[in-house]
Structure formats: C-alpha cells, structure tokens
Design a protein around this motif. Structure first.
Motif, PDB file in Angstrom:
ATOM      1  N   PHE A  14       2.079  -3.589  -4.172  1.00  0.00           N
ATOM      2  CA  PHE A  14       1.901  -2.889  -2.902  1.00  0.00           C
ATOM      3  C   PHE A  14       2.310  -3.754  -1.716  1.00  0.00           C
ATOM      4  N   ASN A  15       2.233  -5.064  -1.873  1.00  0.00           N
ATOM      5  CA  ASN A  15       2.780  -5.953  -0.852  1.00  0.00           C
ATOM      6  C   ASN A  15       4.255  -5.624  -0.629  1.00  0.00           C
ATOM      7  N   TYR A  16       4.987  -5.450  -1.718  1.00  0.00           N
ATOM      8  CA  TYR A  16       6.411  -5.106  -1.619  1.00  0.00           C
ATOM      9  C   TYR A  16       6.632  -3.659  -1.199  1.00  0.00           C
ATOM     10  N   ALA A  17       5.789  -2.761  -1.653  1.00  0.00           N
ATOM     11  CA  ALA A  17       5.947  -1.359  -1.267  1.00  0.00           C
ATOM     12  C   ALA A  17       5.863  -1.201   0.249  1.00  0.00           C
ATOM     13  N   HIS A  18       4.901  -1.866   0.878  1.00  0.00           N
ATOM     14  CA  HIS A  18       4.753  -1.791   2.333  1.00  0.00           C
ATOM     15  C   HIS A  18       5.973  -2.384   3.040  1.00  0.00           C
ATOM     16  N   ARG A  19       6.404  -3.547   2.584  1.00  0.00           N
ATOM     17  CA  ARG A  19       7.495  -4.194   3.306  1.00  0.00           C
ATOM     18  C   ARG A  19       8.823  -3.462   3.123  1.00  0.00           C
ATOM     19  N   MET A  20       9.063  -2.889   1.916  1.00  0.00           N
ATOM     20  CA  MET A  20      10.345  -2.252   1.631  1.00  0.00           C
ATOM     21  C   MET A  20      10.371  -0.774   2.001  1.00  0.00           C
ATOM     22  N   LEU A 141       9.198   2.117  -6.485  1.00  0.00           N
ATOM     23  CA  LEU A 141       8.199   3.168  -6.332  1.00  0.00           C
ATOM     24  C   LEU A 141       8.179   3.743  -4.921  1.00  0.00           C
ATOM     25  N   VAL A 142       8.463   2.900  -3.940  1.00  0.00           N
ATOM     26  CA  VAL A 142       8.224   3.306  -2.558  1.00  0.00           C
ATOM     27  C   VAL A 142       9.089   4.482  -2.096  1.00  0.00           C
ATOM     28  N   ALA A 158       3.834   7.989   6.218  1.00  0.00           N
ATOM     29  CA  ALA A 158       4.016   7.278   4.956  1.00  0.00           C
ATOM     30  C   ALA A 158       3.186   5.998   4.898  1.00  0.00           C
ATOM     31  N   PHE A 159       3.024   5.329   6.022  1.00  0.00           N
ATOM     32  CA  PHE A 159       2.372   4.018   6.005  1.00  0.00           C
ATOM     33  C   PHE A 159       0.855   4.089   5.807  1.00  0.00           C
ATOM     34  N   PRO A 160       0.122   5.003   6.453  1.00  0.00           N
ATOM     35  CA  PRO A 160      -1.303   5.130   6.116  1.00  0.00           C
ATOM     36  C   PRO A 160      -1.525   5.536   4.664  1.00  0.00           C
ATOM     37  N   GLY A 161      -0.613   6.345   4.107  1.00  0.00           N
ATOM     38  CA  GLY A 161      -0.733   6.722   2.703  1.00  0.00           C
ATOM     39  C   GLY A 161      -0.640   5.518   1.786  1.00  0.00           C
ATOM     40  N   LEU A 162       0.325   4.649   2.046  1.00  0.00           N
ATOM     41  CA  LEU A 162       0.448   3.411   1.268  1.00  0.00           C
ATOM     42  C   LEU A 162      -0.773   2.519   1.455  1.00  0.00           C
ATOM     43  N   ALA A 163      -1.276   2.462   2.685  1.00  0.00           N
ATOM     44  CA  ALA A 163      -2.426   1.599   2.980  1.00  0.00           C
ATOM     45  C   ALA A 163      -3.663   2.017   2.206  1.00  0.00           C
ATOM     46  N   LEU A 164      -3.860   3.301   2.047  1.00  0.00           N
ATOM     47  CA  LEU A 164      -5.010   3.796   1.286  1.00  0.00           C
ATOM     48  C   LEU A 164      -4.936   3.322  -0.167  1.00  0.00           C
ATOM     49  N   MET A 165      -3.744   3.387  -0.748  1.00  0.00           N
ATOM     50  CA  MET A 165      -3.568   2.957  -2.140  1.00  0.00           C
ATOM     51  C   MET A 165      -3.775   1.450  -2.300  1.00  0.00           C
ATOM     52  N   SER A 166      -3.183   0.656  -1.406  1.00  0.00           N
ATOM     53  CA  SER A 166      -3.305  -0.797  -1.539  1.00  0.00           C
ATOM     54  C   SER A 166      -4.722  -1.279  -1.249  1.00  0.00           C
ATOM     55  N   SER A 167      -5.422  -0.608  -0.341  1.00  0.00           N
ATOM     56  CA  SER A 167      -6.811  -0.986  -0.056  1.00  0.00           C
ATOM     57  C   SER A 167      -7.702  -0.770  -1.277  1.00  0.00           C
TER      58      SER A 167
END
Length: 362
Positions: A14-20, A141-142, A158-167
């Motif tokens: 998820f570190n990479y998903a957020h950045r990419m 995946l992203v 898209a970004f809050p959605g990713l944040a929920l998963m990584s949290s």
C-alpha cells in the motif's frame, strides 16, 4: 514469522499503491490543473525528495528505538497524508500533500528491510523477494482500484479509498506488535563499499520511476486508449510479482552477478519497447524490471554491519530515491522537448551505467 513477513509486505504494497496512484490518474490530474508533462512529473518528485531525505534517519531510529513501532507510525502517517489529497483545490496543495506523504512513507523501507534481513540470515534474498512484492503488486493493483473510481466519482475520491485499506493493515500490524522489541546498539555510519552500490541504485531508480510515471502516457501517445494502456501498466506490474520472487531467489544463488544480469536485461528490453511498442515486450520486461529491488536490498545487507544495518539500508535507498526524484521530472522535460521515443531511448543508457558501477565496484 511468515505471518509477520506478510503483514510487513502488505504495508509496503500500500506504500507503493499510494505513491503510484498518480501515474494512472495523470490524465485526469493534468486536465484538472492544466499541467505540462514537466509539472506532472513534479507530482512524483514532490514525494520522492522527502522520502529520500528521511531514509538514513529512519534506519538509525529503527535500529535505536525499535523498527516495528516505526513501521506502524509510517503506515498511519502515509495513509492520512495521502487521503488529504481529496481536499486539494490547487496544484501547490497537491504538491504539499505529496511532500507530507513522502515523509511518512519514507519511514518504512529501512526498518522493514533491516528487520527482515536480520531475521532471515542466509535466506534473506528470498524473504526480501517476498517483501519487494510491494512495488509490482502495489503498482499493478492501483490502476484497477483508482481508475474506476476516477471515471465514476472523480480522481480525488481514489485517495481516501486507498487510505482506508492501508489503515486497516496498520491496525493489524499494531496488534501484532504487542510484544517488546529487543533493544540493540546502533551506529550511524556508512561503509565505503556501499557507495558504488548506492550510485547504481540512483541510476536504476531514476530509470524505474521515469518509466512508470509516463508509461501510460507513452502508450496512449501511440494510439492506445487509456483503458488499454492502464491494463498493460497493470500487466507489467503483475509480471513483476514473478520478477521480485525470482530476483530474491537468484541473488541467494548468484549473488552480485544476478544484479549485473538484471541491469543488462532492463537496458535491452526498454530499448526494444521504445523502438517498436509491442505489448509482448512487457512480459519479460515486467520480470526484469522488478527483479532489481530485492537484489539491491540483499546486496546492501551484505556490505553492512549489524550495528549500522538500518543506516546503510537507508543510505543506499536514500541515494537511490534521489535518482527517483530526478527521474520523473527529467523524463517529463525530455518528453516536452523531444517527444516520447527519444526521451525513452535514453533510459537503456542509464541502466548500462548502473551495470558498469556494479561490475567495477568490487
């Protein structure tokens, strides 16, 4: 031990998903803010510079105060700062939130790789191959997650959605760290032998992020739809799963020679893709492209000592991400002036220079 490795790997994914996420969303963001390619490249540079600067401090702090705790701080920090992009109304605000994300995401790599290398010893290449699934899985995946959201709701959602998963991963990792971590002596120093490796990593990551940032745009410039180009972008990363595992496995058996071979293969395959864009080239490229990460990380662990493992891991990654910081902007600038093909044809030369540094480094 294996379950803990999986949790650490998920945090890296998820570190990479957020950045990419910026790469497949680039057409939407460019249209929203009326950006040039160079300005779009700065969206990646903005996170990579603070990411690079925090590497050595993160390695030392992990060695000194506890690597596991720092991983949890990193996950929650990068999740929240990435989610803040939802509120960005101006270009400079996007840059600001990407800088904040880069700081927190930069706290992850050095303590995580140090922890794995120390725990797995002679099998560290294979274990780090599992951990380095983060780049291909996260990057692959992203687009599948963010492009449908962008098409239906807008790119900001898209970004809050990713944040929920990584949290969620952060919570699970925090719950797994209730036991007390063993304190160790820490030394803030860098081995001379790591310098040539760090410079090779600079070149490799400059090429890596330069390609990934503009790959979708490169393919669409040849007439592909954004859906087709995004699917090929994901394919490259899915194949990178095999590349990461093969890279770690190969390093355990061939050592430094495996890294030399990977650099040469990347130079050849990117040249072929640029001269004649053929989706079939992405099959071996995906494997070779992502095999480099675990090899560099395992080789770094071999040149470092026990008391400064995190510092040396951080140093090599820091120098590498200075290259990653330069790559997207430099490639974007070249594209603006010379077009996609001429800009991409310079990337094989960068990999050849990295190969020379590793070949002559010992």
């Amino acid at each position: 031990m294996f379950s803990f490795l999986i949790l650490i790997t998920l945090g890296w994914i998820f570190n990479y998903a957020h950045r990419m996420a910026v790469s497949p969303l680039l057409p939407f963001i460019k249209a929203d803010f009326h950006l040039s390619s160079a300005e779009a490249g700065l969206l990646m540079t903005a996170l990579l510079l603070p990411y690079a600067l925090v590497q050595v401090p993160a390695g030392y702090l992990g060695d000194r105060f506890g690597r596991k705790k720092l991983l949890v701080v990193s996950i929650f920090g990068y999740s929240i700062s990435s989610a803040m992009l939802f509120f960005a109304g101006k270009y400079w605000e996007v840059i600001l939130f990407r800088v904040l994300y880069g700081f927190f995401s930069g706290l992850y790599y050095a303590p995580a790789t140090s922890l794995i290398a120390e725990a797995y010893g002679g099998r560290k290449g294979s274990a780090l191959g599992v951990f380095m699934l983060g780049p291909p899985v996260g990057t692959g995946l992203v687009p599948l997650l963010v492009v449908p959201i962008a098409l239906n709701l807008g790119w900001r959602y898209a970004f809050p959605g990713l944040a929920l998963m990584s949290s969620t991963i952060g919570v699970l990792l925090a719950l797994s760290l209730r036991f007390k971590e063993r304190h160790r002596k820490a030394r803030l120093s860098i081995e001379v032998g790591s310098v040539s490796l760090a410079l090779a990593n600079f070149l490799a990551l400059m090429a890596f992020f330069g390609v990934l940032t503009f790959l979708v745009a490169f393919l669409t410039s040849y007439g592909m739809s954004i859906e087709e180009a995004s699917a090929l972008f994901s394919l490259l990363s899915v194949l990178g799963i095999a590349g990461s595992l093969l890279g770690g496995f190969s390093y355990d058996r061939l050592g430094r020679r495996a890294l030399e071979i990977a650099f040469l293969l990347n130079a050849l395959l990117i040249a072929l893709l640029t001269l004649k864009p053929n989706p079939l080239v992405l099959i071996p490229l995906g494997v070779a492209f992502y095999s480099v990460g675990p090899m560099v990380t395992a080789h770094t662990a071999e040149v470092a000592g026990r008391e400064n493992l995190g510092s040396v891991m951080g140093f090599v990654n820091m120098v590498g991400f200075f290259g990653a910081t330069v790559g997207p902007y430099a490639v974007g600038l070249l594209i603006d002036h010379f077009g996609y093909q001429k800009a991409f044809l310079l990337i094989p030369a960068v990999y050849l220079l990295a190969w020379a540094l590793i070949k002559l480094g010992d």
